[in-house]
Design a protein around this motif. Structure first.
Motif, PDB file in Angstrom:
ATOM      1  N   PHE A  33      59.228   5.609  62.521  1.00  0.00           N
ATOM      2  CA  PHE A  33      59.625   5.364  63.909  1.00  0.00           C
ATOM      3  C   PHE A  33      58.856   4.184  64.501  1.00  0.00           C
ATOM      4  CE2 PHE A  33      59.029   6.391  68.512  1.00  0.00           C
ATOM      5  CZ  PHE A  33      60.316   6.061  68.901  1.00  0.00           C
ATOM      6  N   GLY A  34      57.553   4.116  64.226  1.00  0.00           N
ATOM      7  CA  GLY A  34      56.768   2.976  64.661  1.00  0.00           C
ATOM      8  C   GLY A  34      56.246   3.026  66.089  1.00  0.00           C
ATOM      9  N   GLY A  35      56.272   4.183  66.719  1.00  0.00           N
ATOM     10  CA  GLY A  35      55.730   4.294  68.083  1.00  0.00           C
ATOM     11  C   GLY A  35      55.257   5.706  68.344  1.00  0.00           C
ATOM     12  N   PRO A  36      54.648   5.935  69.526  1.00  0.00           N
ATOM     13  CA  PRO A  36      54.182   7.290  69.838  1.00  0.00           C
ATOM     14  C   PRO A  36      55.344   8.267  70.051  1.00  0.00           C
ATOM     15  CG  PRO A  36      53.814   5.821  71.719  1.00  0.00           C
ATOM     16  CD  PRO A  36      54.321   4.968  70.592  1.00  0.00           C
ATOM     17  N   VAL A  37      55.131   9.489  69.594  1.00  0.00           N
ATOM     18  CA  VAL A  37      56.141  10.548  69.706  1.00  0.00           C
ATOM     19  C   VAL A  37      55.514  11.703  70.477  1.00  0.00           C
ATOM     20  CG1 VAL A  37      57.458  12.265  68.385  1.00  0.00           C
ATOM     21  CG2 VAL A  37      57.325   9.896  67.564  1.00  0.00           C
ATOM     22  N   VAL A  38      56.085  12.037  71.629  1.00  0.00           N
ATOM     23  CA  VAL A  38      55.584  13.221  72.339  1.00  0.00           C
ATOM     24  C   VAL A  38      56.202  14.460  71.715  1.00  0.00           C
ATOM     25  CG1 VAL A  38      54.915  12.233  74.556  1.00  0.00           C
ATOM     26  CG2 VAL A  38      57.308  12.859  74.173  1.00  0.00           C
ATOM     27  N   ALA A  39      55.393  15.483  71.530  1.00  0.00           N
ATOM     28  CA  ALA A  39      55.887  16.688  70.866  1.00  0.00           C
ATOM     29  C   ALA A  39      55.129  17.921  71.323  1.00  0.00           C
ATOM     30  CB  ALA A  39      55.775  16.550  69.352  1.00  0.00           C
ATOM     31  N   PRO A  40      55.763  18.735  72.160  1.00  0.00           N
ATOM     32  CA  PRO A  40      55.228  20.066  72.415  1.00  0.00           C
ATOM     33  C   PRO A  40      55.621  20.967  71.244  1.00  0.00           C
ATOM     34  CG  PRO A  40      57.275  19.800  73.608  1.00  0.00           C
ATOM     35  CD  PRO A  40      57.036  18.500  72.871  1.00  0.00           C
ATOM     36  N   SER A  41      55.085  22.160  71.209  1.00  0.00           N
ATOM     37  CA  SER A  41      55.509  23.103  70.179  1.00  0.00           C
ATOM     38  C   SER A  41      57.021  23.333  70.311  1.00  0.00           C
ATOM     39  CB  SER A  41      54.740  24.402  70.325  1.00  0.00           C
ATOM     40  OG  SER A  41      54.778  24.854  71.666  1.00  0.00           O
ATOM     41  N   ALA A  42      57.712  23.476  69.165  1.00  0.00           N
ATOM     42  CA  ALA A  42      59.184  23.483  69.147  1.00  0.00           C
ATOM     43  C   ALA A  42      59.743  24.882  69.385  1.00  0.00           C
ATOM     44  CB  ALA A  42      59.694  22.903  67.832  1.00  0.00           C
ATOM     45  N   ASN A  43      59.343  25.479  70.524  1.00  0.00           N
ATOM     46  CA  ASN A  43      59.845  26.794  70.905  1.00  0.00           C
ATOM     47  C   ASN A  43      60.387  26.713  72.318  1.00  0.00           C
ATOM     48  OD1 ASN A  43      56.713  26.553  71.215  1.00  0.00           O
ATOM     49  ND2 ASN A  43      57.394  27.844  72.915  1.00  0.00           N
ATOM     50  N   ARG A  44      61.234  27.700  72.688  1.00  0.00           N
ATOM     51  CA  ARG A  44      61.617  27.801  74.092  1.00  0.00           C
ATOM     52  C   ARG A  44      60.375  28.135  74.899  1.00  0.00           C
ATOM     53  NH1 ARG A  44      67.224  28.986  74.379  1.00  0.00           N
ATOM     54  NH2 ARG A  44      67.018  29.459  76.585  1.00  0.00           N
ATOM     55  N   SER A  45      60.312  27.622  76.093  1.00  0.00           N
ATOM     56  CA  SER A  45      59.155  27.829  76.957  1.00  0.00           C
ATOM     57  C   SER A  45      58.829  29.318  77.064  1.00  0.00           C
ATOM     58  CB  SER A  45      59.464  27.263  78.339  1.00  0.00           C
ATOM     59  OG  SER A  45      58.317  27.272  79.135  1.00  0.00           O
ATOM     60  N   GLY A  46      57.566  29.657  76.826  1.00  0.00           N
ATOM     61  CA  GLY A  46      57.129  31.042  76.960  1.00  0.00           C
ATOM     62  C   GLY A  46      57.217  31.849  75.677  1.00  0.00           C
ATOM     63  N   HIS A  47      57.893  31.329  74.659  1.00  0.00           N
ATOM     64  CA  HIS A  47      57.955  32.039  73.379  1.00  0.00           C
ATOM     65  C   HIS A  47      56.764  31.630  72.508  1.00  0.00           C
ATOM     66  CE1 HIS A  47      62.602  32.807  73.532  1.00  0.00           C
ATOM     67  NE2 HIS A  47      61.979  33.141  74.636  1.00  0.00           N
ATOM     68  N   VAL A  48      56.554  32.376  71.421  1.00  0.00           N
ATOM     69  CA  VAL A  48      55.452  32.005  70.532  1.00  0.00           C
ATOM     70  C   VAL A  48      55.800  30.720  69.787  1.00  0.00           C
ATOM     71  CG1 VAL A  48      54.607  34.346  70.261  1.00  0.00           C
ATOM     72  CG2 VAL A  48      56.236  33.447  68.612  1.00  0.00           C
ATOM     73  N   SER A  49      54.780  29.973  69.426  1.00  0.00           N
ATOM     74  CA  SER A  49      54.982  28.694  68.752  1.00  0.00           C
ATOM     75  C   SER A  49      55.524  28.896  67.336  1.00  0.00           C
ATOM     76  CB  SER A  49      53.661  27.934  68.676  1.00  0.00           C
ATOM     77  OG  SER A  49      53.274  27.518  69.967  1.00  0.00           O
ATOM     78  N   PRO A  50      56.376  27.972  66.870  1.00  0.00           N
ATOM     79  CA  PRO A  50      57.010  28.126  65.558  1.00  0.00           C
ATOM     80  C   PRO A  50      56.128  27.594  64.426  1.00  0.00           C
ATOM     81  CG  PRO A  50      57.895  26.211  66.686  1.00  0.00           C
ATOM     82  CD  PRO A  50      56.856  26.797  67.602  1.00  0.00           C
ATOM     83  N   THR A  51      56.032  28.378  63.381  1.00  0.00           N
ATOM     84  CA  THR A  51      55.275  27.932  62.210  1.00  0.00           C
ATOM     85  C   THR A  51      56.186  27.743  61.006  1.00  0.00           C
ATOM     86  OG1 THR A  51      54.710  30.227  61.704  1.00  0.00           O
ATOM     87  CG2 THR A  51      53.123  28.981  63.010  1.00  0.00           C
ATOM     88  N   SER A  52      57.510  27.845  61.215  1.00  0.00           N
ATOM     89  CA  SER A  52      58.465  27.550  60.146  1.00  0.00           C
ATOM     90  C   SER A  52      59.732  26.972  60.772  1.00  0.00           C
ATOM     91  CB  SER A  52      58.826  28.820  59.366  1.00  0.00           C
ATOM     92  OG  SER A  52      59.689  29.636  60.149  1.00  0.00           O
ATOM     93  N   ALA A  53      60.540  26.316  59.942  1.00  0.00           N
ATOM     94  CA  ALA A  53      61.795  25.744  60.440  1.00  0.00           C
ATOM     95  C   ALA A  53      62.727  26.852  60.929  1.00  0.00           C
ATOM     96  CB  ALA A  53      62.459  24.913  59.350  1.00  0.00           C
ATOM     97  N   ALA A  54      62.661  28.026  60.300  1.00  0.00           N
ATOM     98  CA  ALA A  54      63.512  29.145  60.730  1.00  0.00           C
ATOM     99  C   ALA A  54      63.166  29.575  62.162  1.00  0.00           C
ATOM    100  CB  ALA A  54      63.364  30.328  59.773  1.00  0.00           C
ATOM    101  N   HIS A  55      61.869  29.570  62.508  1.00  0.00           N
ATOM    102  CA  HIS A  55      61.479  29.899  63.889  1.00  0.00           C
ATOM    103  C   HIS A  55      62.076  28.888  64.871  1.00  0.00           C
ATOM    104  CE1 HIS A  55      57.447  31.766  62.287  1.00  0.00           C
ATOM    105  NE2 HIS A  55      58.491  32.543  62.035  1.00  0.00           N
ATOM    106  N   VAL A  56      62.055  27.614  64.482  1.00  0.00           N
ATOM    107  CA  VAL A  56      62.594  26.565  65.365  1.00  0.00           C
ATOM    108  C   VAL A  56      64.083  26.807  65.597  1.00  0.00           C
ATOM    109  CG1 VAL A  56      62.983  24.097  65.692  1.00  0.00           C
ATOM    110  CG2 VAL A  56      60.890  24.878  64.553  1.00  0.00           C
ATOM    111  N   LEU A  57      64.799  27.080  64.512  1.00  0.00           N
ATOM    112  CA  LEU A  57      66.240  27.331  64.626  1.00  0.00           C
ATOM    113  C   LEU A  57      66.512  28.522  65.533  1.00  0.00           C
ATOM    114  CD1 LEU A  57      67.986  26.964  61.153  1.00  0.00           C
ATOM    115  CD2 LEU A  57      68.473  25.743  63.283  1.00  0.00           C
ATOM    116  N   ALA A  58      65.720  29.578  65.371  1.00  0.00           N
ATOM    117  CA  ALA A  58      65.944  30.798  66.155  1.00  0.00           C
ATOM    118  C   ALA A  58      65.830  30.497  67.651  1.00  0.00           C
ATOM    119  CB  ALA A  58      64.936  31.870  65.755  1.00  0.00           C
TER     120      ALA A  58
END
Ligand code: TXA
Ligand code: MG
Length: 335
Positions: free
Chosen positions: A137-162
């Motif tokens: 990409f070549g620039g800064p990427v902002v990234a919060p944890s990939a969960n809906r707000s208030g849910h537990v943070s995802p540690t697998s791609a399946a959690h992200v999909l859910a």
């Protein structure tokens, strides 16, 4: 755009990295693994992309994001590093440490991503996929944890999909994340560095490197009542559906058990649902399992999840912090 799961990549796969960079350039959202948890990335300089990111997470706008960069030199062009910040960056980057520092003038990160603060949270992730995406990409990427707000943070791609299926453009699947809790956040602004959030790098390691104790955050705000210093520190974060009962020494009926260590609690024989964070009593292994085990037990829809006592030292500080938040009375959650 429709979320799609790429083939699993644990080493930088050029096609996947280039696809991720294209989506970021077009203002889209890419979930990707870091060594801590999966992040939901957007082009940090693109305010519209950042707005889309907040919307996808359902996150209140005032909660600022971490800008992920490829190395400390790049971070030094975005933030102002005092002696303590430079020392910590040299000692622990790439790695599970986020540094909050004053912004450089002309900081390219969108004011929406920093919630209008004059500081910025910077992190150099230690994961080949995250590094590969940042390079492509070549620039800064902002990234919060990939969960809906208030849910537990995802540690697998399946959690992200859910949590985020249909709300994001791409997931780069790098398997389970190694550390399993978010990065430790330290503010180096003036005076003593402040521990804003315990996380994947133990406080003891940071204090040893600095040769001094970290300060505790003041419960003050940046002039705006809606902008706490580390908004992720608001109560009721990382919440499963079930009530959490901490420091359990026996099990009640209709509870699931989140165990730790080799000891067996009274009542365990009749238990339907039990997972052990680390049968050998290792807080590093426990951190890696924490969010996945919470999700798995919650999926059985128990009345409550009883959690055995976790020791306080090392990554135990971050684990106990996340458990306390998950057990707190529910309020508006913040991502
Ligand atoms: O491990 C991690 O840190 C993961 C991965 C994806 O890198 N990211 C993560 O991001 O946990 P997030 O957005 O869930 O948490 C970012 C935290 C929030 O508590 C936010 O308030 C704090 O960083 N933060 C960001 N900018 C800040 C600033 N300028 N001052 C104080 N706190 C800040
Ligand atoms: Mg989060």
């Amino acid at each position: 755009m429709v979320a799609k799961l790429t083939t699993r990549v644990t080493q930088p796969d050029r096609t996947a990295m280039r696809a991720a960079a294209r989506v970021l350039r077009a203002g889209g959202l890419v979930a990707f693994p870091t060594e801590t948890v999966y992040g939901l990335g957007a082009d940090a300089a693109n305010g519209e992309a950042v707005a889309r990111l907040y919307a996808a997470k359902g996150r209140p706008r005032f909660n600022p994001l971490i800008a992920h960069v490829i190395d400390a030199a790049t971070a030094g062009r975005i933030g102002v590093f005092n002696a303590a910040a430079a020392k910590l960056a040299a000692a622990f980057w790439p790695g599970p440490l986020t540094l909050v520092v004053p912004q450089q003038s002309g900081c390219p990160v969108s004011a929406l991503a920093t919630a209008g603060l004059d500081t910025i949270a910077l992190r150099v992730p230690d994961h080949p996929v995250a590094q590969g995406i940042l390079a492509a990409f070549g620039g800064p990427v902002v990234a919060p944890s990939a969960n809906r707000s208030g849910h537990v943070s995802p540690t697998s791609a399946a959690h992200v999909l859910a949590d985020l299926r249909d709300r994001i453009d791409l997931i780069v699947n790098g398997g389970a994340t190694a550390i399993g809790v978010e990065s430790t956040i330290v503010a180096c602004i003036d005076g003593t560095p402040v521990l804003l959030r315990p996380g994947g790098l133990a406080r003891e390691a940071i204090e040893a490197s600095l040769g001094q104790a970290l300060a505790i955050p003041e419960q003050t705000t940046h002039g705006d009542e809606d902008a706490p210093l580390a908004p992720g520190q608001l109560a009721s974060h990382y919440a499963p559906r079930a009530r959490l009962r901490l420091n359990a020494t026996l099990i009640e009926s209709d509870e699931a058990l989140l165990a730790f260590g080799p000891d067996v609690l009274p009542g365990t024989e009749s238990l339907q649902h039990m997972l052990n964070l680390s049968p050998r009593g290792d807080t590093i292994e426990a951190a890696a399992n924490l969010f996945a085990h919470l999700r798995a037990l919650d999926a059985f829809r128990p009345d409550a999840i009883a959690v055995m006592r976790i020791p306080a030292g090392g990554l135990g500080e971050a684990i106990n912090d996340r458990l306390r938040r998950a057990a707190a009375p529910r309020a508006v959650s913040t991502g």
